[in-house]
Design an enzyme around this catalytic site. Structure first.
Site, PDB file in Angstrom:
ATOM      1  N   CYS A 123     -11.149   2.977   0.395  1.00 38.57           N
ATOM      2  CA  CYS A 123      -9.711   3.232   0.559  1.00 38.57           C
ATOM      3  C   CYS A 123      -9.308   2.467   1.812  1.00 38.57           C
ATOM      4  CB  CYS A 123      -9.449   4.723   0.742  1.00 38.57           C
ATOM      5  SG  CYS A 123      -7.782   5.111   1.325  1.00 38.57           S
ATOM      6  N   GLU A 181      -2.001   8.186   8.643  1.00 39.84           N
ATOM      7  CA  GLU A 181      -0.532   8.219   8.588  1.00 39.84           C
ATOM      8  C   GLU A 181       0.051   8.937   9.801  1.00 39.84           C
ATOM      9  OE1 GLU A 181       1.519   6.650   6.464  1.00 39.84           O
ATOM     10  OE2 GLU A 181      -0.225   5.770   5.456  1.00 39.84           O
ATOM     11  N   HIS A 184      -7.083   2.849   3.987  1.00 39.89           N
ATOM     12  CA  HIS A 184      -6.812   3.655   5.179  1.00 39.89           C
ATOM     13  C   HIS A 184      -8.089   3.918   5.983  1.00 39.89           C
ATOM     14  CE1 HIS A 184      -2.954   4.619   3.221  1.00 39.89           C
ATOM     15  NE2 HIS A 184      -2.559   5.202   4.340  1.00 39.89           N
ATOM     16  N   CYS A 193      -4.489  -1.549  -1.921  1.00 34.38           N
ATOM     17  CA  CYS A 193      -4.660  -0.116  -2.158  1.00 34.38           C
ATOM     18  C   CYS A 193      -5.604   0.041  -3.346  1.00 34.38           C
ATOM     19  CB  CYS A 193      -3.287   0.484  -2.475  1.00 34.38           C
ATOM     20  SG  CYS A 193      -3.330   2.224  -2.918  1.00 34.38           S
ATOM     21  N   ASP A 206       0.876  -1.187   0.000  1.00 34.54           N
ATOM     22  CA  ASP A 206       0.000   0.000   0.000  1.00 34.54           C
ATOM     23  C   ASP A 206       0.906   1.228   0.000  1.00 34.54           C
ATOM     24  OD1 ASP A 206      -2.365   1.578   0.227  1.00 34.54           O
ATOM     25  OD2 ASP A 206      -2.048   1.767   2.380  1.00 34.54           O
ATOM     26  N   SER A 207       0.303   2.387  -0.274  1.00 34.88           N
ATOM     27  CA  SER A 207       1.069   3.635  -0.204  1.00 34.88           C
ATOM     28  C   SER A 207       1.571   3.872   1.218  1.00 34.88           C
ATOM     29  CB  SER A 207       0.172   4.795  -0.618  1.00 34.88           C
ATOM     30  OG  SER A 207      -0.956   4.850   0.240  1.00 34.88           O
TER      31      SER A 207
HETATM   32  N1  DGL Z   1      -4.817   3.191   0.906  1.00 32.96           N
HETATM   33  C1  DGL Z   1      -4.984   3.654  -0.395  1.00 32.96           C
HETATM   34  C2  DGL Z   1      -6.272   3.218  -1.061  1.00 32.96           C
HETATM   35  O1  DGL Z   1      -6.827   2.198  -0.717  1.00 32.96           O
HETATM   36  C3  DGL Z   1      -4.456   4.991  -0.849  1.00 32.96           C
HETATM   37  C4  DGL Z   1      -4.267   6.112   0.089  1.00 32.96           C
HETATM   38  C5  DGL Z   1      -3.403   7.197  -0.523  1.00 32.96           C
HETATM   39  O2  DGL Z   1      -2.187   6.968  -0.605  1.00 32.96           O
HETATM   40  O3  DGL Z   1      -3.917   8.243  -0.931  1.00 32.96           O
HETATM   41  O4  DGL Z   1      -6.738   3.844  -1.977  1.00 32.96           O
END
Ligand code: DGL
Length: 264
Positions: free
Chosen positions: A185, A155, A187, A79, A16-17
């Protein structure tokens, strides 16, 4: 397994990012506790959700290349944003099963046909062609709201309900009569308690984690039976470098948070 053959442990790469994919990996560890996990958080480049497509493809390529060099049996692109932009590129380039993620609109529509659905994701996912095809096929007309601030909160470790709910209310507005909220997402899965607080008991909060783990299990197939039943392990990498003990503690605390808010 053929007689006399030694079988290594099942090795699964997650990427993931940043910390979002820890929610998906935690869901996978419940189902496949004996596997060896390698988690790649691209913290040098988070967030992806506001970046140009070429950059996202380049970063996703670096991440999968690192995971592939560790000999993983499969990669989960944990992600939605990277999946939306880079999944075809990755599948073409790597000779590995690569499982992607998409906002769980299909299950939400199945459970709530003809009802109001809110779909939250990053700005890149919301603007992406993939989501628009998914919406067309679903026959639904979800309300779309980008929530990049939630990525920053996760984050930075900001989980204070009051702060998060204030942000959510500001971005979402006054509508509260949704039957389902799709967390598009990874996150966002750490904030189920905040969505619950805002929308109340009746709303169905849906993410793609369980569906992704089911897909992973089906893709791994027989490899799962061959896996030795030892206790599993996780190694964390931050943009290619192995994480230090401080980071590991932080990542494990996010896994614990996911478990805590899962059934809220
Ligand atoms: N966790 C990521 C997603 O599911 C991306 C979050 C990001 O880096 O903007 O889209």
């Amino acid at each position: 397994m053929k007689g006399g053959e030694t079988v290594g442990k099942l090795k699964i790469g997650f990427f993931d990012s940043g910390v979002g994919g820890i929610s998906v990996m935690t869901a996978a560890r419940r189902v496949l506790p004996d596997a060896e996990y390698i988690y790649y958080a691209d913290e040098a480049h988070v967030p992806y959700g506001t970046k140009p497509h070429e950059e996202i493809i380049r970063y996703a390529d670096e991440a999968v290349s690192c995971l592939a060099s560790h000999g993983v049996d499969a990669v989960v692109v944990a992600c939605n944003t990277a999946t939306s932009i880079a999944i075809e590129y990755l599948r073409e380039k790597y000779d590995l099963p690569i499982i992607g993620m998409e906002p769980a609109l299909k299950p939400a529509v199945r459970s709530h046909p003809n009802e109001k659905i809110l779909l939250c994701a990053t700005p890149v996912t919301i603007a992406g062609e993939k989501l628009h095809h998914l919406i067309e096929k679903s026959g639904a007309e979800p309300t779309l709201v980008p929530l990049p601030g939630l990525v920053a909160f996760a984050e930075q470790g900001v989980f204070d309900k009051e702060t998060v709910c204030e942000y959510l209310a500001e971005e979402i507005g006054n509508e509260r009569d949704f039957a389902a909220v799709v967390l598009g997402c990874t996150h966002f899965s750490f904030f189920r308690d905040c969505f619950r607080e805002l929308f109340g008991e009746r709303v169905d909060i849906v993410d793609g984690n369980v569906g992704t783990v089911k897909r992973l299990v089906s893709v791994l197939g027989d490899k799962i039976d061959d896996c030795c039943a030892e206790s599993g392990s996780v190694r964390y990498f931050i943009s290619g470098e192995e994480a230090d003990s401080g980071k590991i503690v932080l990542f494990e605390s996010l896994a614990a948070r996911y478990e805590r808010v899962l059934n809220i």
